[in-house]
Design a protein around this motif. Structure first.
Motif, PDB file in Angstrom:
ATOM      1  N   GLY A  40       0.815  -1.218   0.000  1.00  0.00           N
ATOM      2  CA  GLY A  40       0.000   0.000   0.000  1.00  0.00           C
ATOM      3  C   GLY A  40       0.845   1.262   0.000  1.00  0.00           C
ATOM      4  O   GLY A  40       0.485   2.259  -0.638  1.00  0.00           O
ATOM      5  N   ILE A  41       1.965   1.228   0.704  1.00  0.00           N
ATOM      6  CA  ILE A  41       2.866   2.387   0.742  1.00  0.00           C
ATOM      7  C   ILE A  41       3.376   2.668  -0.669  1.00  0.00           C
ATOM      8  O   ILE A  41       3.400   3.816  -1.122  1.00  0.00           O
ATOM      9  CB  ILE A  41       4.041   2.116   1.710  1.00  0.00           C
ATOM     10  N   VAL A  42       3.782   1.617  -1.362  1.00  0.00           N
ATOM     11  CA  VAL A  42       4.275   1.756  -2.729  1.00  0.00           C
ATOM     12  C   VAL A  42       3.166   2.279  -3.640  1.00  0.00           C
ATOM     13  O   VAL A  42       3.387   3.179  -4.455  1.00  0.00           O
ATOM     14  CB  VAL A  42       4.828   0.402  -3.237  1.00  0.00           C
ATOM     15  N   LEU A  43       1.978   1.727  -3.502  1.00  0.00           N
ATOM     16  CA  LEU A  43       0.858   2.180  -4.333  1.00  0.00           C
ATOM     17  C   LEU A  43       0.483   3.634  -4.046  1.00  0.00           C
ATOM     18  O   LEU A  43       0.055   4.353  -4.964  1.00  0.00           O
ATOM     19  CB  LEU A  43      -0.351   1.268  -4.134  1.00  0.00           C
ATOM     20  N   ALA A  44       0.632   4.065  -2.808  1.00  0.00           N
ATOM     21  CA  ALA A  44       0.320   5.461  -2.474  1.00  0.00           C
ATOM     22  C   ALA A  44       1.174   6.405  -3.309  1.00  0.00           C
ATOM     23  O   ALA A  44       0.670   7.368  -3.888  1.00  0.00           O
ATOM     24  CB  ALA A  44       0.535   5.716  -0.982  1.00  0.00           C
ATOM     25  N   GLY A  45       2.465   6.121  -3.391  1.00  0.00           N
ATOM     26  CA  GLY A  45       3.355   6.974  -4.178  1.00  0.00           C
ATOM     27  C   GLY A  45       3.123   6.852  -5.670  1.00  0.00           C
ATOM     28  O   GLY A  45       3.135   7.841  -6.397  1.00  0.00           O
ATOM     29  N   ALA A  46       2.902   5.626  -6.134  1.00  0.00           N
ATOM     30  CA  ALA A  46       2.730   5.406  -7.568  1.00  0.00           C
ATOM     31  C   ALA A  46       1.404   5.957  -8.072  1.00  0.00           C
ATOM     32  O   ALA A  46       1.352   6.614  -9.115  1.00  0.00           O
ATOM     33  CB  ALA A  46       2.840   3.912  -7.880  1.00  0.00           C
ATOM     34  N   LEU A  47       0.333   5.708  -7.341  1.00  0.00           N
ATOM     35  CA  LEU A  47      -0.997   6.090  -7.820  1.00  0.00           C
ATOM     36  C   LEU A  47      -1.359   7.536  -7.531  1.00  0.00           C
ATOM     37  O   LEU A  47      -1.984   8.201  -8.355  1.00  0.00           O
ATOM     38  CB  LEU A  47      -2.059   5.169  -7.216  1.00  0.00           C
ATOM     39  N   LEU A  48      -0.988   8.022  -6.350  1.00  0.00           N
ATOM     40  CA  LEU A  48      -1.394   9.371  -5.970  1.00  0.00           C
ATOM     41  C   LEU A  48      -0.324  10.426  -6.220  1.00  0.00           C
ATOM     42  O   LEU A  48      -0.607  11.615  -6.152  1.00  0.00           O
ATOM     43  CB  LEU A  48      -1.801   9.412  -4.494  1.00  0.00           C
ATOM     44  N   GLY A  49       0.891   9.998  -6.452  1.00  0.00           N
ATOM     45  CA  GLY A  49       1.971  10.965  -6.642  1.00  0.00           C
ATOM     46  C   GLY A  49       2.600  11.350  -5.313  1.00  0.00           C
ATOM     47  O   GLY A  49       2.209  10.866  -4.241  1.00  0.00           O
ATOM     48  N   SER A  50       3.588  12.217  -5.402  1.00  0.00           N
ATOM     49  CA  SER A  50       4.400  12.511  -4.222  1.00  0.00           C
ATOM     50  C   SER A  50       3.641  13.215  -3.096  1.00  0.00           C
ATOM     51  O   SER A  50       3.743  12.802  -1.942  1.00  0.00           O
ATOM     52  CB  SER A  50       5.630  13.331  -4.620  1.00  0.00           C
ATOM     53  N   LYS A  51       2.873  14.224  -3.405  1.00  0.00           N
ATOM     54  CA  LYS A  51       2.221  14.999  -2.341  1.00  0.00           C
ATOM     55  C   LYS A  51       1.052  14.248  -1.710  1.00  0.00           C
ATOM     56  O   LYS A  51       0.986  14.080  -0.492  1.00  0.00           O
ATOM     57  CB  LYS A  51       1.755  16.347  -2.882  1.00  0.00           C
ATOM     58  N   GLU A 101       7.913  11.459  -7.240  1.00  0.00           N
ATOM     59  CA  GLU A 101       8.789  12.339  -8.012  1.00  0.00           C
ATOM     60  C   GLU A 101       9.542  11.556  -9.087  1.00  0.00           C
ATOM     61  O   GLU A 101       9.683  12.019 -10.219  1.00  0.00           O
ATOM     62  CB  GLU A 101       9.774  13.064  -7.090  1.00  0.00           C
ATOM     63  N   ALA A 102      10.052  10.375  -8.727  1.00  0.00           N
ATOM     64  CA  ALA A 102      10.797   9.566  -9.703  1.00  0.00           C
ATOM     65  C   ALA A 102       9.899   9.123 -10.854  1.00  0.00           C
ATOM     66  O   ALA A 102      10.315   9.162 -12.022  1.00  0.00           O
ATOM     67  CB  ALA A 102      11.420   8.353  -9.005  1.00  0.00           C
ATOM     68  N   LEU A 103       8.684   8.702 -10.546  1.00  0.00           N
ATOM     69  CA  LEU A 103       7.766   8.291 -11.612  1.00  0.00           C
ATOM     70  C   LEU A 103       7.373   9.473 -12.484  1.00  0.00           C
ATOM     71  O   LEU A 103       7.208   9.326 -13.699  1.00  0.00           O
ATOM     72  CB  LEU A 103       6.534   7.605 -11.031  1.00  0.00           C
ATOM     73  N   LYS A 104       7.240  10.640 -11.882  1.00  0.00           N
ATOM     74  CA  LYS A 104       6.903  11.836 -12.657  1.00  0.00           C
ATOM     75  C   LYS A 104       8.047  12.169 -13.628  1.00  0.00           C
ATOM     76  O   LYS A 104       7.814  12.538 -14.770  1.00  0.00           O
ATOM     77  CB  LYS A 104       6.630  13.012 -11.723  1.00  0.00           C
ATOM     78  N   LEU A 105       9.280  12.006 -13.165  1.00  0.00           N
ATOM     79  CA  LEU A 105      10.438  12.334 -14.002  1.00  0.00           C
ATOM     80  C   LEU A 105      10.757  11.281 -15.053  1.00  0.00           C
ATOM     81  O   LEU A 105      11.123  11.610 -16.175  1.00  0.00           O
ATOM     82  CB  LEU A 105      11.676  12.538 -13.113  1.00  0.00           C
ATOM     83  N   PHE A 106      10.665  10.005 -14.678  1.00  0.00           N
ATOM     84  CA  PHE A 106      11.195   8.952 -15.533  1.00  0.00           C
ATOM     85  C   PHE A 106      10.167   7.987 -16.109  1.00  0.00           C
ATOM     86  O   PHE A 106      10.500   7.208 -16.996  1.00  0.00           O
ATOM     87  CB  PHE A 106      12.249   8.137 -14.767  1.00  0.00           C
ATOM     88  N   SER A 107       8.959   8.008 -15.594  1.00  0.00           N
ATOM     89  CA  SER A 107       7.970   7.045 -16.066  1.00  0.00           C
ATOM     90  C   SER A 107       7.535   7.380 -17.495  1.00  0.00           C
ATOM     91  O   SER A 107       7.401   8.530 -17.862  1.00  0.00           O
ATOM     92  CB  SER A 107       6.751   7.034 -15.149  1.00  0.00           C
ATOM     93  N   ASN A 108       7.354   6.339 -18.241  1.00  0.00           N
ATOM     94  CA  ASN A 108       6.837   6.494 -19.596  1.00  0.00           C
ATOM     95  C   ASN A 108       6.023   5.252 -19.910  1.00  0.00           C
ATOM     96  O   ASN A 108       5.520   4.607 -19.016  1.00  0.00           O
ATOM     97  CB  ASN A 108       7.991   6.710 -20.590  1.00  0.00           C
ATOM     98  N   LYS A 109       5.917   4.892 -21.135  1.00  0.00           N
ATOM     99  CA  LYS A 109       5.141   3.711 -21.502  1.00  0.00           C
ATOM    100  C   LYS A 109       5.913   2.413 -21.261  1.00  0.00           C
ATOM    101  O   LYS A 109       5.416   1.340 -21.513  1.00  0.00           O
ATOM    102  CB  LYS A 109       4.729   3.805 -22.964  1.00  0.00           C
ATOM    103  N   ASN A 110       7.130   2.508 -20.781  1.00  0.00           N
ATOM    104  CA  ASN A 110       7.974   1.339 -20.567  1.00  0.00           C
ATOM    105  C   ASN A 110       7.736   0.765 -19.169  1.00  0.00           C
ATOM    106  O   ASN A 110       8.109   1.377 -18.165  1.00  0.00           O
ATOM    107  CB  ASN A 110       9.443   1.731 -20.753  1.00  0.00           C
ATOM    108  N   GLN A 111       7.149  -0.408 -19.106  1.00  0.00           N
ATOM    109  CA  GLN A 111       6.867  -1.039 -17.819  1.00  0.00           C
ATOM    110  C   GLN A 111       8.139  -1.401 -17.077  1.00  0.00           C
ATOM    111  O   GLN A 111       8.140  -1.428 -15.849  1.00  0.00           O
ATOM    112  CB  GLN A 111       6.017  -2.296 -18.016  1.00  0.00           C
ATOM    113  N   LEU A 112       9.216  -1.660 -17.801  1.00  0.00           N
ATOM    114  CA  LEU A 112      10.483  -2.006 -17.158  1.00  0.00           C
ATOM    115  C   LEU A 112      11.032  -0.823 -16.367  1.00  0.00           C
ATOM    116  O   LEU A 112      11.544  -0.999 -15.257  1.00  0.00           O
ATOM    117  CB  LEU A 112      11.496  -2.482 -18.201  1.00  0.00           C
ATOM    118  N   VAL A 113      10.895   0.370 -16.915  1.00  0.00           N
ATOM    119  CA  VAL A 113      11.336   1.574 -16.196  1.00  0.00           C
ATOM    120  C   VAL A 113      10.487   1.759 -14.936  1.00  0.00           C
ATOM    121  O   VAL A 113      11.010   2.031 -13.848  1.00  0.00           O
ATOM    122  CB  VAL A 113      11.268   2.823 -17.098  1.00  0.00           C
TER     123      VAL A 113
END
Length: 180
Positions: A40-51, A101-113
């Motif tokens: 859930g902690i991981v999903l909080a950052g991934a789904l809702l973003g940093s803030k 923040e990392a997902l905002k900067l580096f995430s794209n359509k690449n699931q590996l990233v």
């Protein structure tokens, strides 16, 4: 917009609480159990973003500090922050911010990233902070604490894969993206 934010944070906090109600699996040789709450902690950052993700985790930790038994095993109260799991709890607060923040900067359509970001922050970072906290609080030498938390890596990797799957499915949903 404010109501949407409050709702998203409250729902993620509720998910974190529900995951905390699932009992941890004690290992015996380390005073920290295997838990599902870090998913859930991981999903909080991934789904809702940093803030918003950090705010949801902060709400959980405030409730725990006030004595609510929302950590696995029905633990709660200020004492858990200075117990063997203290390093993990500190990392829980930092994880959504760094991940968002990392997902905002580096995430794209690449699931590996996306997997690499989620795994490095959600598995390596959390377990490293947990090992440091375990060493400081229990007096276990740091190297021994690091080796002892290696037992969490396989299960946490499975949780990271699940988090990436959930994140990718929701990220592909245009309505979800417009709400974050």
């Amino acid at each position: 917009m404010k109501i949407r934010t409050i709702t998203q944070v409250a729902l993620m906090t509720a998910i974190l609480i529900m995951l905390g109600l699932i009992p941890g699996i004690p290992l015996g040789f380390i005073p920290v159990p295997i838990v599902l709450q870090n998913l859930g902690i991981v999903l909080a950052g991934a789904l809702l973003g940093s803030k918003k993700g950090t705010l949801a985790v902060l709400m959980l930790l405030i409730l725990v500090a006030l004595g609510c038994p929302f950590l696995p095993g029905g633990r709660g109260g200020i004492a858990v922050f200075v117990g063997p799991s203290g390093g993990y709890l500190v990392s829980y607060l930092l994880c959504p911010f760094i991940m968002g923040e990392a997902l905002k900067l580096f995430s794209n359509k690449n699931q590996l990233v996306d997997f690499a970001i989620i795994w490095i922050i959600g598995v390596v970072f959390i377990n490293t902070c947990g090992a440091i906290g375990l060493s400081v609080i229990t007096g276990i030498p740091l190297l021994k604490a690091i080796f002892s938390v290696l037992v969490f890596i396989p299960g946490d990797t499975i949780k990271a894969i699940a988090a990436v799957f959930i994140f990718e499915k929701l990220k592909a949903n245009a309505a979800f993206r417009s709400n974050i």
